[in-house]
Design a protein around this motif. Sequence first.
Motif, PDB file in Angstrom:
ATOM      1  N   MET A 158       0.817  -1.190   0.000  1.00 25.30           N
ATOM      2  CA  MET A 158       0.000   0.000   0.000  1.00 25.30           C
ATOM      3  C   MET A 158       0.869   1.265   0.000  1.00 25.30           C
ATOM      4  O   MET A 158       0.585   2.188  -0.739  1.00 25.30           O
ATOM      5  N   THR A 159       1.881   1.286   0.852  1.00 24.97           N
ATOM      6  CA  THR A 159       2.751   2.468   0.899  1.00 24.97           C
ATOM      7  C   THR A 159       3.543   2.615  -0.395  1.00 24.97           C
ATOM      8  O   THR A 159       3.829   3.726  -0.827  1.00 24.97           O
ATOM      9  N   HIS A 160       3.888   1.490  -1.004  1.00 27.86           N
ATOM     10  CA  HIS A 160       4.612   1.533  -2.275  1.00 27.86           C
ATOM     11  C   HIS A 160       3.746   2.165  -3.353  1.00 27.86           C
ATOM     12  O   HIS A 160       4.231   2.967  -4.159  1.00 27.86           O
ATOM     13  N   ASP A 161       2.467   1.822  -3.394  1.00 30.36           N
ATOM     14  CA  ASP A 161       1.546   2.407  -4.372  1.00 30.36           C
ATOM     15  C   ASP A 161       1.384   3.908  -4.142  1.00 30.36           C
ATOM     16  O   ASP A 161       1.328   4.691  -5.087  1.00 30.36           O
ATOM     17  N   LEU A 162       1.308   4.285  -2.868  1.00 33.48           N
ATOM     18  CA  LEU A 162       1.168   5.693  -2.514  1.00 33.48           C
ATOM     19  C   LEU A 162       2.419   6.483  -2.923  1.00 33.48           C
ATOM     20  O   LEU A 162       2.321   7.575  -3.483  1.00 33.48           O
ATOM     21  N   GLU A 163       3.591   5.920  -2.676  1.00 30.07           N
ATOM     22  CA  GLU A 163       4.841   6.572  -3.068  1.00 30.07           C
ATOM     23  C   GLU A 163       4.940   6.718  -4.579  1.00 30.07           C
ATOM     24  O   GLU A 163       5.374   7.750  -5.089  1.00 30.07           O
ATOM     25  N   SER A 164       4.541   5.709  -5.309  1.00 26.84           N
ATOM     26  CA  SER A 164       4.605   5.778  -6.773  1.00 26.84           C
ATOM     27  C   SER A 164       3.610   6.800  -7.316  1.00 26.84           C
ATOM     28  O   SER A 164       3.893   7.499  -8.286  1.00 26.84           O
ATOM     29  N   MET A 165       2.431   6.929  -6.677  1.00 25.05           N
ATOM     30  CA  MET A 165       1.452   7.934  -7.105  1.00 25.05           C
ATOM     31  C   MET A 165       1.990   9.346  -6.845  1.00 25.05           C
ATOM     32  O   MET A 165       1.851  10.239  -7.683  1.00 25.05           O
ATOM     33  N   ILE A 166       2.599   9.537  -5.690  1.00 25.43           N
ATOM     34  CA  ILE A 166       3.164  10.846  -5.360  1.00 25.43           C
ATOM     35  C   ILE A 166       4.291  11.186  -6.327  1.00 25.43           C
ATOM     36  O   ILE A 166       4.377  12.306  -6.841  1.00 25.43           O
ATOM     37  N   GLN A 167       5.152  10.216  -6.584  1.00 25.36           N
ATOM     38  CA  GLN A 167       6.269  10.437  -7.503  1.00 25.36           C
ATOM     39  C   GLN A 167       5.754  10.740  -8.906  1.00 25.36           C
ATOM     40  O   GLN A 167       6.310  11.587  -9.607  1.00 25.36           O
ATOM     41  N   GLU A 168       4.666  10.072  -9.294  1.00 24.40           N
ATOM     42  CA  GLU A 168       4.061  10.286 -10.610  1.00 24.40           C
ATOM     43  C   GLU A 168       3.555  11.719 -10.747  1.00 24.40           C
ATOM     44  O   GLU A 168       3.661  12.319 -11.810  1.00 24.40           O
ATOM     45  N   LYS A 169       3.000  12.264  -9.671  1.00 17.50           N
ATOM     46  CA  LYS A 169       2.499  13.646  -9.686  1.00 17.50           C
ATOM     47  C   LYS A 169       3.663  14.647  -9.551  1.00 17.50           C
ATOM     48  O   LYS A 169       3.602  15.755 -10.070  1.00 17.50           O
ATOM     49  N   LEU A 170       4.705  14.250  -8.857  1.00 11.98           N
ATOM     50  CA  LEU A 170       5.828  15.129  -8.561  1.00 11.98           C
ATOM     51  C   LEU A 170       6.764  15.318  -9.757  1.00 11.98           C
ATOM     52  O   LEU A 170       7.294  16.419  -9.966  1.00 11.98           O
ATOM     53  N   ASP A 171       6.971  14.302 -10.547  1.00 10.66           N
ATOM     54  CA  ASP A 171       7.898  14.374 -11.682  1.00 10.66           C
ATOM     55  C   ASP A 171       7.561  15.502 -12.668  1.00 10.66           C
ATOM     56  O   ASP A 171       8.452  16.270 -13.044  1.00 10.66           O
TER      57      ASP A 171
END
Length: 130
Positions: free
Chosen positions: A1-14
């Motif tokens: 779950m935290t991995h999915d959240l981190e990837s979503m944040i990174q996706e928005k941040l890039d």
Amino acid sequence: MTHDLESMIQEKLDPLIECCALLANENKVLHNKIDELEMYSRRNCIRVFGVPETESESDKVVLDIAKELDVPLSPNELAVSHRVGRPDASNNAKPRAIIARITKHNLRHQLLKQSKNLPKIPGRNGVYIN
């Protein structure tokens, strides 16, 4: 779950990081362009140093100096002139420089070239032009 959240944040941040880098680069380019334009606008300006503050209008001073140097500068070829900085009330203060914008580049060049003769003119000792 935290991995999915981190990837979503990174996706928005890039895209935001990329946009920020582009804006920083554009800002740098615009600052350089402003510097170039400011330097170009000062191309036809001269600075007159050593003229006592008691002399009245800066336009008249510049025109008088041009006349004394045999440079055919007319009042309509002098766009603007003024003293630089704040006046100093002390008695031994150096006189403020005069900045003048001359509309024709060849007249500015001629005035600068003839300025080497300023020390030979009575009353203009200590006055010089840059």
